[in-house]
Enzyme design. Structure first.
Site, PDB file in Angstrom:
ATOM      1  N   LYS A   1       1.934  -0.204  14.994  1.00 50.91           N
ATOM      2  CA  LYS A   1       1.374   1.113  14.641  1.00 50.91           C
ATOM      3  C   LYS A   1       1.461   2.073  15.829  1.00 50.91           C
ATOM      4  O   LYS A   1       1.737   3.262  15.652  1.00 50.91           O
ATOM      5  CB  LYS A   1      -0.070   0.964  14.174  1.00 50.91           C
ATOM      6  CG  LYS A   1      -0.182   0.271  12.807  1.00 50.91           C
ATOM      7  CD  LYS A   1      -1.517   0.556  12.171  1.00 50.91           C
ATOM      8  CE  LYS A   1      -1.820  -0.331  10.977  1.00 50.91           C
ATOM      9  NZ  LYS A   1      -1.273   0.157   9.713  1.00 50.91           N
TER      10      LYS A   1
ATOM     11  N   ASN B   1     -15.777  -2.822   4.245  1.00 51.76           N
ATOM     12  CA  ASN B   1     -15.470  -4.160   4.760  1.00 51.76           C
ATOM     13  C   ASN B   1     -16.582  -4.678   5.664  1.00 51.76           C
ATOM     14  O   ASN B   1     -16.885  -5.876   5.668  1.00 51.76           O
ATOM     15  CB  ASN B   1     -14.143  -4.166   5.526  1.00 51.76           C
ATOM     16  CG  ASN B   1     -12.951  -4.116   4.587  1.00 51.76           C
ATOM     17  OD1 ASN B   1     -13.100  -4.316   3.381  1.00 51.76           O
ATOM     18  ND2 ASN B   1     -11.774  -3.841   5.118  1.00 51.76           N
TER      19      ASN B   1
ATOM     20  N   GLU C   1     -11.896   5.758   2.028  1.00 54.10           N
ATOM     21  CA  GLU C   1     -12.751   6.026   3.185  1.00 54.10           C
ATOM     22  C   GLU C   1     -11.988   6.980   4.108  1.00 54.10           C
ATOM     23  O   GLU C   1     -10.864   6.676   4.520  1.00 54.10           O
ATOM     24  CB  GLU C   1     -13.058   4.730   3.943  1.00 54.10           C
ATOM     25  CG  GLU C   1     -13.928   3.753   3.178  1.00 54.10           C
ATOM     26  CD  GLU C   1     -14.219   2.472   3.960  1.00 54.10           C
ATOM     27  OE1 GLU C   1     -15.261   1.846   3.698  1.00 54.10           O
ATOM     28  OE2 GLU C   1     -13.410   2.079   4.829  1.00 54.10           O
TER      29      GLU C   1
ATOM     30  N   MET D   1       0.824  -1.217   0.000  1.00 54.62           N
ATOM     31  CA  MET D   1       0.000   0.000   0.000  1.00 54.62           C
ATOM     32  C   MET D   1       0.856   1.265   0.000  1.00 54.62           C
ATOM     33  O   MET D   1       0.582   2.210  -0.745  1.00 54.62           O
ATOM     34  CB  MET D   1      -0.935   0.011   1.214  1.00 54.62           C
ATOM     35  CG  MET D   1      -1.934  -1.115   1.244  1.00 54.62           C
ATOM     36  SD  MET D   1      -3.010  -1.187  -0.206  1.00 54.62           S
ATOM     37  CE  MET D   1      -4.072   0.224   0.042  1.00 54.62           C
TER      38      MET D   1
ATOM     39  N   ASP E   1      10.728   3.286   5.524  1.00 50.72           N
ATOM     40  CA  ASP E   1      10.575   1.912   6.017  1.00 50.72           C
ATOM     41  C   ASP E   1      11.811   1.593   6.850  1.00 50.72           C
ATOM     42  O   ASP E   1      12.940   1.973   6.484  1.00 50.72           O
ATOM     43  CB  ASP E   1      10.437   0.912   4.848  1.00 50.72           C
ATOM     44  CG  ASP E   1       9.700  -0.358   5.258  1.00 50.72           C
ATOM     45  OD1 ASP E   1       8.597  -0.618   4.726  1.00 50.72           O
ATOM     46  OD2 ASP E   1      10.232  -1.106   6.118  1.00 50.72           O
TER      47      ASP E   1
ATOM     48  N   ASN F   1      -6.890  -1.545  -2.412  1.00 49.30           N
ATOM     49  CA  ASN F   1      -5.778  -2.156  -3.145  1.00 49.30           C
ATOM     50  C   ASN F   1      -6.202  -2.562  -4.566  1.00 49.30           C
ATOM     51  O   ASN F   1      -7.201  -3.273  -4.697  1.00 49.30           O
ATOM     52  CB  ASN F   1      -5.329  -3.405  -2.362  1.00 49.30           C
ATOM     53  CG  ASN F   1      -4.075  -4.030  -2.918  1.00 49.30           C
ATOM     54  OD1 ASN F   1      -3.350  -3.422  -3.690  1.00 49.30           O
ATOM     55  ND2 ASN F   1      -3.823  -5.270  -2.543  1.00 49.30           N
TER      56      ASN F   1
ATOM     57  N   SER G   1      -6.766  -0.987   7.846  1.00 52.13           N
ATOM     58  CA  SER G   1      -8.007  -1.570   7.323  1.00 52.13           C
ATOM     59  C   SER G   1      -9.054  -1.679   8.416  1.00 52.13           C
ATOM     60  O   SER G   1     -10.232  -1.869   8.118  1.00 52.13           O
ATOM     61  CB  SER G   1      -7.759  -2.977   6.789  1.00 52.13           C
ATOM     62  OG  SER G   1      -6.743  -2.968   5.843  1.00 52.13           O
TER      63      SER G   1
ATOM     64  N   HIS H   1      -8.375   5.384   4.336  1.00 51.87           N
ATOM     65  CA  HIS H   1      -8.366   3.968   3.970  1.00 51.87           C
ATOM     66  C   HIS H   1      -8.451   3.814   2.452  1.00 51.87           C
ATOM     67  O   HIS H   1      -9.524   3.880   1.856  1.00 51.87           O
ATOM     68  CB  HIS H   1      -9.540   3.241   4.664  1.00 51.87           C
ATOM     69  CG  HIS H   1      -9.561   1.774   4.420  1.00 51.87           C
ATOM     70  ND1 HIS H   1     -10.721   1.033   4.345  1.00 51.87           N
ATOM     71  CD2 HIS H   1      -8.553   0.889   4.232  1.00 51.87           C
ATOM     72  CE1 HIS H   1     -10.418  -0.236   4.110  1.00 51.87           C
ATOM     73  NE2 HIS H   1      -9.120  -0.346   4.032  1.00 51.87           N
TER      74      HIS H   1
ATOM     75  N   GLU I   1      -0.278  -4.344   9.619  1.00 52.51           N
ATOM     76  CA  GLU I   1      -1.530  -4.211  10.379  1.00 52.51           C
ATOM     77  C   GLU I   1      -1.413  -4.870  11.758  1.00 52.51           C
ATOM     78  O   GLU I   1      -2.126  -5.833  12.063  1.00 52.51           O
ATOM     79  CB  GLU I   1      -2.681  -4.820   9.547  1.00 52.51           C
ATOM     80  CG  GLU I   1      -4.077  -4.661  10.134  1.00 52.51           C
ATOM     81  CD  GLU I   1      -4.705  -3.292   9.906  1.00 52.51           C
ATOM     82  OE1 GLU I   1      -3.982  -2.346   9.579  1.00 52.51           O
ATOM     83  OE2 GLU I   1      -5.924  -3.192  10.073  1.00 52.51           O
TER      84      GLU I   1
ATOM     85  N   VAL J   1       2.091   0.999   7.729  1.00 54.99           N
ATOM     86  CA  VAL J   1       2.935  -0.113   8.184  1.00 54.99           C
ATOM     87  C   VAL J   1       2.057  -1.340   8.399  1.00 54.99           C
ATOM     88  O   VAL J   1       0.831  -1.295   8.249  1.00 54.99           O
ATOM     89  CB  VAL J   1       3.738   0.242   9.472  1.00 54.99           C
ATOM     90  CG1 VAL J   1       4.552   1.523   9.263  1.00 54.99           C
ATOM     91  CG2 VAL J   1       2.835   0.386  10.686  1.00 54.99           C
TER      92      VAL J   1
HETATM   93  P1  NAD Z   1       2.923  -4.832   3.851  1.00 56.10           P
HETATM   94  O1  NAD Z   1       3.205  -5.941   4.791  1.00 56.10           O
HETATM   95  O2  NAD Z   1       3.020  -5.059   2.383  1.00 56.10           O
HETATM   96  O3  NAD Z   1       3.894  -3.604   4.202  1.00 56.10           O
HETATM   97  C1  NAD Z   1       4.107  -3.129   5.498  1.00 56.10           C
HETATM   98  C2  NAD Z   1       5.476  -2.454   5.520  1.00 56.10           C
HETATM   99  O4  NAD Z   1       5.616  -1.796   6.779  1.00 56.10           O
HETATM  100  C3  NAD Z   1       6.667  -3.418   5.400  1.00 56.10           C
HETATM  101  O5  NAD Z   1       7.481  -3.012   4.314  1.00 56.10           O
HETATM  102  C4  NAD Z   1       7.398  -3.280   6.736  1.00 56.10           C
HETATM  103  O6  NAD Z   1       8.804  -3.376   6.611  1.00 56.10           O
HETATM  104  C5  NAD Z   1       6.994  -1.863   7.129  1.00 56.10           C
HETATM  105  N1  NAD Z   1       7.130  -1.580   8.543  1.00 56.10           N
HETATM  106  C6  NAD Z   1       6.870  -2.365   9.615  1.00 56.10           C
HETATM  107  N2  NAD Z   1       7.120  -1.708  10.769  1.00 56.10           N
HETATM  108  C7  NAD Z   1       7.536  -0.466  10.421  1.00 56.10           C
HETATM  109  C8  NAD Z   1       7.935   0.687  11.160  1.00 56.10           C
HETATM  110  N3  NAD Z   1       7.931   0.681  12.493  1.00 56.10           N
HETATM  111  N4  NAD Z   1       8.316   1.798  10.490  1.00 56.10           N
HETATM  112  C9  NAD Z   1       8.312   1.800   9.132  1.00 56.10           C
HETATM  113  N5  NAD Z   1       7.948   0.738   8.365  1.00 56.10           N
HETATM  114  C10 NAD Z   1       7.553  -0.374   9.011  1.00 56.10           C
HETATM  115  O7  NAD Z   1       1.479  -4.296   4.257  1.00 56.10           O
HETATM  116  P2  NAD Z   1       0.368  -3.624   3.312  1.00 56.10           P
HETATM  117  O8  NAD Z   1      -0.459  -4.681   2.688  1.00 56.10           O
HETATM  118  O9  NAD Z   1       0.995  -2.571   2.476  1.00 56.10           O
HETATM  119  O10 NAD Z   1      -0.561  -2.945   4.425  1.00 56.10           O
HETATM  120  C11 NAD Z   1      -0.179  -1.760   5.059  1.00 56.10           C
HETATM  121  C12 NAD Z   1      -1.403  -1.165   5.746  1.00 56.10           C
HETATM  122  O11 NAD Z   1      -2.413  -0.913   4.776  1.00 56.10           O
HETATM  123  C13 NAD Z   1      -2.025  -2.088   6.790  1.00 56.10           C
HETATM  124  O12 NAD Z   1      -2.523  -1.314   7.842  1.00 56.10           O
HETATM  125  C14 NAD Z   1      -3.166  -2.735   6.022  1.00 56.10           C
HETATM  126  O13 NAD Z   1      -4.219  -3.163   6.852  1.00 56.10           O
HETATM  127  C15 NAD Z   1      -3.617  -1.579   5.144  1.00 56.10           C
HETATM  128  N6  NAD Z   1      -4.335  -1.967   3.937  1.00 56.10           N
HETATM  129  C16 NAD Z   1      -3.914  -3.031   3.197  1.00 56.10           C
HETATM  130  C17 NAD Z   1      -4.627  -3.381   2.045  1.00 56.10           C
HETATM  131  C18 NAD Z   1      -4.181  -4.550   1.192  1.00 56.10           C
HETATM  132  O14 NAD Z   1      -4.995  -5.048   0.423  1.00 56.10           O
HETATM  133  N7  NAD Z   1      -2.913  -4.972   1.282  1.00 56.10           N
HETATM  134  C19 NAD Z   1      -5.755  -2.640   1.665  1.00 56.10           C
HETATM  135  C20 NAD Z   1      -6.147  -1.533   2.435  1.00 56.10           C
HETATM  136  C21 NAD Z   1      -5.422  -1.206   3.569  1.00 56.10           C
END
Ligand code: NAD
Length: 351
Positions: free
Chosen positions: A98, A191, A153, A15, A34, A144, A120, A141, A93, A91
């Site tokens: 967080k 959702n 949202e 994301m 990151d 993807n 999410s 929000h 979930e 970051v």
């Molecule tokens: P992901 O696992 O692909 O990426 C998360 C990233 O966060 C990783 O690269 C990790 O190294 C990094 N990270 C972890 N701790 C950290 C910190 N303290 N400081 C900086 N970086 C850090 O996850 P994602 O799928 O991109 O999801 C990210 C957020 O978006 C989540 O909250 C998820 O619920 C939300 N989201 C995801 C989707 C989806 O379909 N993937 C859709 C909507 C919302």
């Protein structure tokens, strides 16, 4: 106030990299953060690859693509974001991860910075408290893939001010999105409605002995959803869906119970597209009469949950429908569809 200038994005995963692209495409200078250097490099590559794909398709000129790529830089700490007008957290979930990020926001971001989370489903109100500035934190929000999906949202936490919600709405618009205003509740809006409908369909299919292909055909041909709940579950990831529905069952009660079919798939390691297994579905199968009750239950549940969201003022009725159209690809939103079919939304599945 329309944000412009510098955007911080924390978390360079699926994301975060897409959101970084959106910011740079809108002309902002983006710092993508990151803590994992490998994830950061991969995230920067992903964001730049979106620009390259659009260039290859003729949707960007070379100058535009170069400009976007040049406006995205990487960093390994939130301390690089002190000058940002807006920061979006994306970051992993996990609440403890967080919370630590939001504590750092409280210490290191400027007092006027708009602070947003792409969670999410975790509590915006709790994240806002951790930042020590609950009034300036909001949920943004994205869906993807964020560079493509039109909906955002905008989630109002318990203490988010109107001005901050308005700034987040303007930011989403500037990034080419259609924002809907949502008052915080478990699952937020899309959702909550979609997962409710999906698990109801799973439980009905299980008790009526209807297989996933027949259930999906009934739903896809029986109303405005673009695909059936089993194919959608495969796409979302069955472990993710199980985890969300279990959390929502805790918040709202048994109407969100995931049921055995879903739990069994996850236990057997079949998680959908991401693992290569999942529910066995054939999207070209014709609808059958025997599976019609699954469709009725699916749409009845979606309408009931959508009506509950409107009643609880989670979002206004027009936005409930719009969110399902833009976030889930429904041809018509559930409330407008119920009205067009003469379905009484107070007389559908129990809420
Ligand atoms: P992901 O696992 O692909 O990426 C998360 C990233 O966060 C990783 O690269 C990790 O190294 C990094 N990270 C972890 N701790 C950290 C910190 N303290 N400081 C900086 N970086 C850090 O996850 P994602 O799928 O991109 O999801 C990210 C957020 O978006 C989540 O909250 C998820 O619920 C939300 N989201 C995801 C989707 C989806 O379909 N993937 C859709 C909507 C919302």
């Amino acid at each position: 106030m329309v944000e412009s200038g510098a955007l911080g994005v924390v978390g360079a995963g699926v994301m975060g990299s897409e959101i970084a692209f959106l910011g740079a495409a809108a002309g902002d200078h983006v710092t993508l953060v990151d803590t994992d250097p490998g994830a950061l490099a991969a995230g920067l590559d992903r964001a730049r690859a979106i620009a390259q794909r659009r260039l290859a398709k003729g949707r960007l000129t070379e100058d535009e693509a170069r400009g976007i790529e040049g406006r995205i830089r990487g960093a390994e700490s939130v301390s690089a974001l002190s000058d940002c007008a807006a920061v979006i957290e994306a970051v992993s979930e996990r609440m403890e991860v967080k919370l630590a990020v939001f504590e750092a926001f409280g210490e290191q971001l400027g007092a006027d910075t708009l602070v947003a989370s792409n969670t999410s489903g975790l509590s915006i109100t709790d994240l806002a408290q951790a930042a020590g500035r609950p009034q300036s934190v909001v949920g943004l929000h994205f869906f993807n893939p964020a560079s493509v999906m039109p909906l955002v949202e905008v989630i109002r936490g318990a203490q988010t001010t109107d001005a901050v919600v308005d700034r987040a709405v303007e930011l989403a618009k500037r990034y080419g999105k259609t924002p809907v205003r949502v008052r915080e509740c478990p699952g937020f809006l899309v959702n909550r409605v979609l997962v409710r409908a999906m698990v109801e369909a799973y439980r009905e299919a299980e008790s009526a002995g209807v297989d996933p292909t027949a259930a999906d055909a009934a739903v896809a041909h029986g109303g405005p959803a673009p695909m059936g709940p089993f194919a959608l579950g495969n796409l979302v990831g069955l472990d993710t869906l199980l985890s969300i529905s279990t959390q929502l069952e805790g918040a709202y009660g048994p109407r969100f119970s995931p049921g055995r079919l879903l739990a069994d798939m996850v236990e057997s390691g079949n998680l959908g597209a991401k693992s290569g297994g999942g529910f066995d579905v054939d999207p070209d199968a014709p609808p059958t009469k025997a599976a019609a009750p699954v469709s009725q239950r699916y749409y009845g549940a979606a309408i009931a949950e959508a009506a509950a969201c409107a009643r609880e003022q989670i979002a206004d009725r027009r936005d409930v429908d719009l969110a399902l159209q833009l976030g889930a690809g429904w041809e018509t939103g559930p409330l407008a569809w119920a009205a067009s079919q003469g379905i009484d939304e107070t007389d559908t599945a129990e809420v």
